[in-house]
Design an enzyme around this catalytic site. Structure first.
Site, short mmCIF file in Angstrom:
data_model
loop_
_atom_site.label_atom_id
_atom_site.label_comp_id
_atom_site.label_asym_id
_atom_site.label_seq_id
_atom_site.Cartn_x
_atom_site.Cartn_y
_atom_site.Cartn_z
N SER A 1 0.78 32.74 -14.90
CA SER A 1 1.35 31.38 -14.82
C SER A 1 1.79 31.08 -13.40
O SER A 1 1.77 31.95 -12.52
CB SER A 1 2.57 31.29 -15.75
OG SER A 1 3.58 32.20 -15.31
N TYR B 1 19.15 37.62 -8.56
CA TYR B 1 17.89 37.17 -7.98
C TYR B 1 17.97 37.20 -6.45
O TYR B 1 17.08 37.75 -5.77
CB TYR B 1 17.59 35.75 -8.46
CG TYR B 1 16.28 35.17 -7.98
CD1 TYR B 1 15.09 35.46 -8.64
CD2 TYR B 1 16.22 34.32 -6.87
CE1 TYR B 1 13.88 34.92 -8.22
CE2 TYR B 1 15.03 33.78 -6.44
CZ TYR B 1 13.86 34.09 -7.12
OH TYR B 1 12.66 33.55 -6.69
N THR C 1 6.54 23.76 -10.13
CA THR C 1 5.64 24.41 -11.09
C THR C 1 5.99 23.89 -12.49
O THR C 1 6.99 23.18 -12.67
CB THR C 1 5.78 25.95 -11.08
OG1 THR C 1 7.10 26.29 -11.51
CG2 THR C 1 5.51 26.55 -9.72
P1 NAI Z 1 6.65 32.19 -13.31
O1 NAI Z 1 7.72 32.58 -14.28
O2 NAI Z 1 5.74 31.07 -13.65
O3 NAI Z 1 5.77 33.45 -12.97
C1 NAI Z 1 6.24 34.75 -12.96
C2 NAI Z 1 5.16 35.66 -13.47
O4 NAI Z 1 5.62 37.01 -13.41
C3 NAI Z 1 4.79 35.37 -14.94
O5 NAI Z 1 3.38 35.38 -15.04
C4 NAI Z 1 5.40 36.54 -15.69
O6 NAI Z 1 4.69 36.87 -16.85
C5 NAI Z 1 5.27 37.64 -14.63
N1 NAI Z 1 6.15 38.78 -14.89
C6 NAI Z 1 7.48 38.78 -15.12
N2 NAI Z 1 7.92 40.04 -15.34
C7 NAI Z 1 6.83 40.84 -15.24
C8 NAI Z 1 6.63 42.24 -15.36
N3 NAI Z 1 7.65 43.08 -15.66
N4 NAI Z 1 5.39 42.74 -15.16
C9 NAI Z 1 4.35 41.93 -14.86
N5 NAI Z 1 4.47 40.58 -14.75
C10 NAI Z 1 5.71 40.06 -14.94
O7 NAI Z 1 7.42 31.90 -11.92
P2 NAI Z 1 6.88 31.36 -10.51
O8 NAI Z 1 7.75 30.23 -10.13
O9 NAI Z 1 5.42 31.17 -10.50
O10 NAI Z 1 7.28 32.59 -9.56
C11 NAI Z 1 6.35 33.49 -9.01
C12 NAI Z 1 7.02 34.26 -7.88
O11 NAI Z 1 7.38 33.35 -6.85
C13 NAI Z 1 8.32 34.97 -8.30
O12 NAI Z 1 8.42 36.21 -7.64
C14 NAI Z 1 9.39 34.02 -7.83
O13 NAI Z 1 10.62 34.66 -7.59
C15 NAI Z 1 8.76 33.48 -6.55
N6 NAI Z 1 9.29 32.21 -6.09
C16 NAI Z 1 9.09 31.07 -6.80
C17 NAI Z 1 9.58 29.86 -6.32
C18 NAI Z 1 9.38 28.56 -7.02
O14 NAI Z 1 9.95 27.56 -6.59
N7 NAI Z 1 8.57 28.48 -8.07
C19 NAI Z 1 10.35 29.81 -5.07
C20 NAI Z 1 10.49 31.08 -4.41
C21 NAI Z 1 9.96 32.22 -4.91
#
Ligand code: NAI
Length: 250
Positions: free
Chosen positions: A17, A154, A189
């Site tokens: 995702s 976090y 997102t």
């Molecule tokens: P999201 O929740 O859509 O994606 C996170 C993904 O990590 C998901 O696919 C989930 O299944 C996976 N995941 C969680 N725990 C897991 C595990 N133990 N093993 C394998 N997969 C696991 O969130 P998003 O927003 O796409 O975030 C992605 C990355 O970007 C994260 O590291 C987040 O901290 C970082 N980020 C996101 C920002 C944003 O504004 N969306 C801003 C700054 C950083």
């Protein structure tokens, strides 16, 4: 597909995702063979099919980044060492520190920091065994540099990830393995769209110097710079893409 990552294999964690799914498409679009990793491979199938339909090459693997045995099994299944590892899997706490229990702390830090370490270590070991270099991109956050309310675990985990990035870059430069962090600001997102449409969300956006959220595609240049040979002399850096949020006025 042909591009600047022709002949490379890229592993993206948390690719089912959000940003991970987007990053996988970007790397495939530049010619990389992409391995999409997440806990439930079924959830990855749609992403895999989408990449294939666009002319890219992708496969899936089950991976829980918090579990050393799962990381080991995933790398065994992948076989060849990935040239590029994108440590994207991450979760947030969204709780006042006074109310956080130890289990929540562990979940966040285990996923965002220990998980990134385990995957980076497995990737580096595989590259070493294959006698080649590579690039590890850790997806950190501007919350690794500054703080906000209700995200103490976090923010601590992402600050740790920035420091881990530098430590690994130092140790692994001699092996031709570059390690960098990409620190996004607030990126729109599916998960956060509703919040940013709320009054609190709109107030937050007003504090970003560019007065808007970022779009996933606005991380592509930074991702490709760090992942590809275009960044061949860049290691140990934490590249920020945040519309100026970190330099907002105090
Ligand atoms: P999201 O929740 O859509 O994606 C996170 C993904 O990590 C998901 O696919 C989930 O299944 C996976 N995941 C969680 N725990 C897991 C595990 N133990 N093993 C394998 N997969 C696991 O969130 P998003 O927003 O796409 O975030 C992605 C990355 O970007 C994260 O590291 C987040 O901290 C970082 N980020 C996101 C920002 C944003 O504004 N969306 C801003 C700054 C950083």
């Amino acid at each position: 597909m042909t591009g600047q990552l022709d002949g490379k294999t890229a592993l993206v964690t948390g690719a089912s995702s959000g940003l991970g799914r987007h990053f996988a498409g970007v790397l495939a679009g530049q010619g990389a063979r992409v391995v999409l990793a997440a806990r439930r491979p079924a959830a990855l199938e749609a992403a895999r099919a989408e990449i294939a339909a666009a002319g890219g090459t992708a496969s899936t693997v089950a991976l829980d980044v918090t579990d050393p045995a799962s990381v080991e099994a995933a790398f065994a299944e992948i076989g060849a060492a990935p040239d590029i590892v994108v440590n994207n899997a991450g979760i947030s706490d969204n709780q006042p520190a006074l109310e956080m229990d130890a289990a929540m702390w562990d979940r966040v830090v285990d996923t965002n920091l220990k998980g990134a370490f385990l995957v980076a270590q497995a990737g580096a070991r595989a590259l070493r065994a294959a006698g080649k270099g590579g690039s590890i991109v850790n997806i950190a956050s501007i919350l690794g540099h500054r703080v906000a309310g209700n995200v103490s675990a976090y923010a601590a985990s992402k600050a740790g990830l920035v420091q881990l990035t530098k430590a690994l870059a130092l140790e692994w430069a001699r092996h031709g393995i570059r390690v960098n962090a990409l620190c996004p600001g607030y990126i729109e997102t599916d998960l956060n769209r509703d919040f940013f449409a709320s009054d609190a969300g709109k107030a937050l956006i007003r504090r970003i110097p560019q007065r808007r959220l970022g779009q996933p595609a606005e991380l592509d240049g930074a991702l490709l710079l760090l992942a590809s040979d275009a960044g061949s002399y860049i290691t140990g850096t934490a590249l920020v893409a945040d519309g100026g949020h970190l330099v907002s006025s105090l």
